[in-house]
Design a protein around this motif. Structure first.
Motif, PDB file in Angstrom:
ATOM      1  N   UNK A 140       0.833  -1.199   0.000  1.00  0.00           N
ATOM      2  CA  UNK A 140       0.000   0.000   0.000  1.00  0.00           C
ATOM      3  C   UNK A 140       0.870   1.253   0.000  1.00  0.00           C
ATOM      4  N   UNK A 141       1.891   1.248   0.858  1.00  0.00           N
ATOM      5  CA  UNK A 141       2.765   2.422   1.000  1.00  0.00           C
ATOM      6  C   UNK A 141       3.444   2.788  -0.314  1.00  0.00           C
ATOM      7  N   UNK A 142       3.829   1.778  -1.089  1.00  0.00           N
ATOM      8  CA  UNK A 142       4.508   2.043  -2.368  1.00  0.00           C
ATOM      9  C   UNK A 142       3.609   2.848  -3.310  1.00  0.00           C
ATOM     10  N   UNK A 143       2.311   2.640  -3.223  1.00  0.00           N
ATOM     11  CA  UNK A 143       1.372   3.352  -4.097  1.00  0.00           C
ATOM     12  C   UNK A 143       0.908   4.677  -3.505  1.00  0.00           C
ATOM     13  N   UNK A 144       0.722   4.718  -2.191  1.00  0.00           N
ATOM     14  CA  UNK A 144       0.044   5.849  -1.563  1.00  0.00           C
ATOM     15  C   UNK A 144       0.954   6.870  -0.886  1.00  0.00           C
ATOM     16  N   UNK A 145       2.029   6.416  -0.264  1.00  0.00           N
ATOM     17  CA  UNK A 145       2.777   7.294   0.644  1.00  0.00           C
ATOM     18  C   UNK A 145       3.724   8.272  -0.038  1.00  0.00           C
ATOM     19  N   UNK A 146       4.268   7.880  -1.155  1.00  0.00           N
ATOM     20  CA  UNK A 146       5.281   8.721  -1.780  1.00  0.00           C
ATOM     21  C   UNK A 146       4.772  10.136  -2.055  1.00  0.00           C
ATOM     22  N   UNK A 147       3.542  10.254  -2.525  1.00  0.00           N
ATOM     23  CA  UNK A 147       2.978  11.567  -2.838  1.00  0.00           C
ATOM     24  C   UNK A 147       2.171  12.165  -1.683  1.00  0.00           C
ATOM     25  N   UNK A 148       2.001  11.438  -0.613  1.00  0.00           N
ATOM     26  CA  UNK A 148       1.174  11.919   0.492  1.00  0.00           C
ATOM     27  C   UNK A 148       2.046  12.454   1.640  1.00  0.00           C
ATOM     28  N   UNK A 149       2.516  11.587   2.474  1.00  0.00           N
ATOM     29  CA  UNK A 149       3.353  11.913   3.639  1.00  0.00           C
ATOM     30  C   UNK A 149       2.703  12.925   4.586  1.00  0.00           C
TER      31      UNK A 149
END
Length: 195
Positions: free
Chosen positions: A161-170
């Motif tokens: 999930x993190x690979x898809x969601x976190x990079x642009x969110x944080x």
């Protein structure tokens, strides 16, 4: 919604039924320290730093202000020798896990907490749950979660999930009082790159 009258630090407070002691105190400018509370998230009560003293019907008890609901005619004290001792001990235990946290260091000064009182267990996470709850309640992504239980409990990113969601969110990063979240994310990314 009906009103509830109570006393906080000597001031009469009129609060809406269902409010927490923390919210009621804030309506009259009384600050109670928190580490796991965020106005956009459901109350959690994980850090216990907002412990206050409640006197009702001749009895005194210590409760977590961010989850405890207001009650009619109670007397609340947000500072006392006992409360300060409770907060000092909580901070000393947290500092064993996150000795470099700026937020904890500032609170430690106020409560005269000894950062070296307990043996270091540098996990850097104080289990406030802000990142987990924010990702779940606000973002609805569940990219970060708690793993393990008790003293071994830690936060972890779900790689898929993190690979898809976190990079642009944080968006949860600035919520972390110890900055452990950024380190956990970098660690998760490095394992992903190796795999």
């Amino acid at each position: 919604m009906s009103e509830v009258r109570l006393t906080i630090d000597g001031s009469e407070v009129v609060a809406a039924e269902g409010m927490t002691l923390l919210d009621a105190a804030r309506t009259v400018g009384i600050e109670i320290p928190t580490l796991c509370h965020h106005d956009k998230l459901e109350p959690y009560g994980g850090c216990r730093i907002c412990t206050v003293e409640v006197e009702a019907w001749g009895r005194t008890k210590y409760v977590v202000g961010c989850v405890y609901p207001v009650e009619a005619d109670i007397v609340v004290r947000t500072r006392s020798e006992k409360i300060d001792q409770i907060r000092k001990t909580i901070l000393e235990l947290m500092l064993a896990h996150a000795p470099d946290s700026h937020d904890l260091a500032e609170m430690a000064k106020e409560y005269k907490a000894d950062p070296g009182k307990y043996r270091r267990e540098s996990s850097f996470c104080i289990h406030c749950g802000l990142c987990v709850r924010y990702c779940d309640e606000i973002k609805g992504k569940n990219a970060v979660t708690f793993v393990d239980q008790g003293a071994s409990r830690e936060i972890s990113f779900i790689p898929e999930i993190a690979a898809k969601e976190c990079w642009d969110c944080k968006e949860c990063f600035p919520l972390c009082p110890t900055s452990a979240l950024q380190a956990a994310y970098v660690l998760a990314r490095s394992f992903e790159d190796v795999g």
